[in-house]
Design a protein around this motif. Structure first.
Motif, mmCIF file in Angstrom:
data_model
loop_
_atom_site.group_PDB
_atom_site.id
_atom_site.type_symbol
_atom_site.label_atom_id
_atom_site.label_comp_id
_atom_site.label_asym_id
_atom_site.label_seq_id
_atom_site.Cartn_x
_atom_site.Cartn_y
_atom_site.Cartn_z
ATOM 1 N N GLN A 75 -56.991 23.688 15.640
ATOM 2 C CA GLN A 75 -57.001 23.209 17.019
ATOM 3 C C GLN A 75 -58.383 22.680 17.343
ATOM 4 O O GLN A 75 -59.394 23.263 16.965
ATOM 5 N N PHE A 76 -58.417 21.546 18.053
ATOM 6 C CA PHE A 76 -59.678 20.878 18.330
ATOM 7 C C PHE A 76 -59.655 20.374 19.763
ATOM 8 O O PHE A 76 -58.808 19.560 20.131
ATOM 9 N N ALA A 77 -60.557 20.892 20.586
ATOM 10 C CA ALA A 77 -60.637 20.464 21.977
ATOM 11 C C ALA A 77 -61.242 19.066 22.051
ATOM 12 O O ALA A 77 -62.238 18.770 21.390
ATOM 13 N N ILE A 124 -50.848 16.747 20.373
ATOM 14 C CA ILE A 124 -51.769 17.173 21.419
ATOM 15 C C ILE A 124 -51.120 18.267 22.267
ATOM 16 O O ILE A 124 -49.893 18.362 22.353
ATOM 17 N N GLU A 125 -51.974 19.058 22.872
ATOM 18 C CA GLU A 125 -51.543 20.164 23.721
ATOM 19 C C GLU A 125 -52.225 20.007 25.078
ATOM 20 O O GLU A 125 -53.452 19.934 25.164
ATOM 21 N N LYS A 131 -48.134 25.015 29.194
ATOM 22 C CA LYS A 131 -48.409 23.999 28.187
ATOM 23 C C LYS A 131 -47.331 22.919 28.147
ATOM 24 O O LYS A 131 -46.149 23.200 28.320
ATOM 25 N N HIS A 149 -57.223 22.116 29.902
ATOM 26 C CA HIS A 149 -57.646 21.904 28.521
ATOM 27 C C HIS A 149 -56.762 20.833 27.893
ATOM 28 O O HIS A 149 -55.561 20.736 28.189
ATOM 29 N N ASN A 155 -56.088 19.564 23.885
ATOM 30 C CA ASN A 155 -56.408 19.897 22.506
ATOM 31 C C ASN A 155 -55.621 19.037 21.533
ATOM 32 O O ASN A 155 -54.435 18.762 21.753
ATOM 33 N N PHE A 187 -54.113 19.315 17.693
ATOM 34 C CA PHE A 187 -53.780 20.450 16.833
ATOM 35 C C PHE A 187 -53.073 19.970 15.568
ATOM 36 O O PHE A 187 -52.481 18.880 15.521
#
Length: 500
Positions: free
Chosen positions: A363-365, A396-397, A405, A480, A482, A484
């Motif tokens: 996971q990458f913000a 993406i999240e 979510k 947020h 993210n 992923f």
């Protein structure tokens, strides 16, 4: 013969008023909304004298259905119609279609272009709700639809309808130099023609040959749409239905074919679907029949017959989809619609932030200044197959301030795009939390365009070949955002975030 401007619109209403589009709409985002009334389906969209006119349904506190009127030069920025349309004298109108009699073929007016309206009356509220319409009346307007004169002596009886009239559409067919009326009745679309707009003759029908029929056929649209990178055009018949869509409930199906003025011949009798999401229903289209190369556009209603307005998105108003430019593409030995959202002019929030290439294995913000609405443009490297460690699922999240979510992505093992909501409360037993769009990637890259505002996400993949529309609740914006990847890795080649 001079070209005719055709302006069809249909509505269930007791009165037609101007639409108040106040400054509050800006806080909702880029979608068309009605702040003062409960928004219903769009009923007509047409281009006249350089402006787009939108007629749409809405309910007030009295629960009576009204048709409202808004005007735009670009399909994005809408304002209130300057005058109130006076249709009260016509009674409770169920179905309505209007054309401009440019050359006075009807003989009903003077030298000025005259609006000819075709409508049905319901004798009671019950008849209106149940669409119990059997005949069509005629009215005229000589002031661009601001006032109407009823012509009861020209009532049109349609003897070939097998059930009540659910919808009508009148168009001008340039090649045959005659008017065509489409009538939706049951599971049939019947075709009539006329030389004077008053005397109509039945000549054909479509529907019996359709492979799959579910629910009720409710709305129709009939437009010519160009083939991508070609001068060819085909007629596309849109038929909205209350059941049978790819992800449960209502949706808009379409048939691509040729229409010679006598018969509509679809390439296939199996319906395709305008959208693979659960929230795009009863859409309207607009095209210019008289200028070659003019684009076609589409506007849908973010709703579903399974749950109606039970999803209120934390009090956010009902809205329509973004206007989409439509073209046809030749793919898999057939023709499919490709939809791309219209271009937006620069605004104060119109700042493009590029994303750097990034290898994602968990996971990458990402994302900055997450003020809605925004557009995300993402391109992933999918040249690696699963056995070479391509992530099984990636995307993406989106997380709101209640930690709910909305997840958008692609499953490379089962080969489908998806959008999934993880809400704290399920608002309806009929509501589907996840929508799918099956597609086997056949290129080395995968493109995603995702448009997010406070009440919805709209996803366009494979250059618009896949589209998905779904409601979500982001009234306070995004907490947020993210990227992923699950069970493997995927590389983001490039992308950007743009405020709208």
């Amino acid at each position: 013969m001079k070209a005719f401007f055709v302006i069809p619109f249909i509505s269930i209403l007791l009165s037609l008023h101007g639409c108040k589009m106040d400054s509050k709409i800006k806080s909702h985002g880029i979608h068309f909304v009605s702040q003062e009334m409960q928004l219903g389906a769009p009923k007509e969209l047409f281009l006249h004298n350089g402006e787009y006119h939108l007629f749409y349904q809405a309910k007030e506190n009295d629960q009576l259905i009204h048709c409202k009127h808004a005007i735009s030069k670009d399909l994005v920025n809408w304002h209130q119609a300057t005058k109130t349309n006076e249709l009260d004298s016509l009674g409770s109108i169920g179905v309505w279609s209007v054309v401009v009699d440019q050359n006075n073929q009807s003989g009903l007016a003077s030298d000025n272009p005259t609006f000819i309206g075709f409508y049905t009356n319901a004798n009671s509220e019950e008849e209106s709700n149940n669409h119990n319409y059997k005949s069509i009346n005629v009215a005229i307007s000589t002031d661009d639809g601001n006032s109407w004169l009823n012509k009861l002596e020209y009532e049109i009886e349609l003897y070939n309808t097998n059930s009540d009239i659910r919808d009508i559409k009148v168009i001008w067919h340039e090649e045959m130099q005659r008017w065509i009326m489409l009538v939706l009745s049951g599971y049939q679309v019947q075709f009539y023609f006329s030389d004077d707009l008053l005397n109509w003759e039945y000549f054909n029908e479509f529907g019996n040959e359709v492979d799959e029929k579910k629910g009720e056929w409710t709305d129709l649209e009939f437009v010519q749409i160009g083939v991508d990178n070609s001068n060819n055009k085909y007629w596309v018949l849109f038929v909205s239905t209350t059941e049978g869509s790819p992800n449960n409930g209502s949706g808009t199906q379409y048939f691509v074919g040729e229409f010679n003025g006598f018969e509509f011949n679809p390439i296939t009798h199996k319906p395709k679907w305008v959208d693979n999401g659960s929230d795009n229903f009863a859409g309207v289209g607009v095209t210019n029949y008289y200028k070659q190369g003019e684009p076609s556009y589409y506007l849908g209603w973010m709703n579903n017959s399974k749950y109606g307005n039970s999803i209120n998105n934390d009090g956010m108003p009902e809205s329509y989809t973004l206007p989409r430019k439509l073209t046809l593409i030749n793919k898999f030995n057939d023709y499919y619609l490709k939809s791309v959202p219209v271009e937006y002019n620069e605004t104060q929030n119109n700042t493009k932030l590029p994303f750097q290439p990034q290898n994602i294995n968990s996971q990458f913000a990402f994302g900055k200044k997450l003020e809605l609405p925004i557009t995300l443009n993402l391109t992933f490297d999918v040249n690696n197959r699963t056995y070479l460690d391509l992530a099984e699922v990636f995307g993406i999240e989106i997380i709101n301030h209640q930690n709910e979510k909305t997840i958008i992505g692609y499953n490379s093992v089962r080969r489908y795009f998806f959008v999934r909501k993880e809400d704290k409360n399920k608002v309806s037993e009929e509501y589907t939390d996840i929508d799918y769009a099956f597609y086997a990637i056949d290129k080395s890259t995968l493109d995603l365009k995702i448009i997010i505002d406070q009440a919805s996400v709209e996803i366009f993949a494979i250059d618009g070949f896949i589209s998905m529309t779904k409601k979500c609740a982001l009234p306070e914006g995004i907490k947020h955002l993210n990227l992923f990847a699950e069970n493997g890795h995927v590389k983001l080649l490039n992308g950007n975030q743009t405020g709208l």
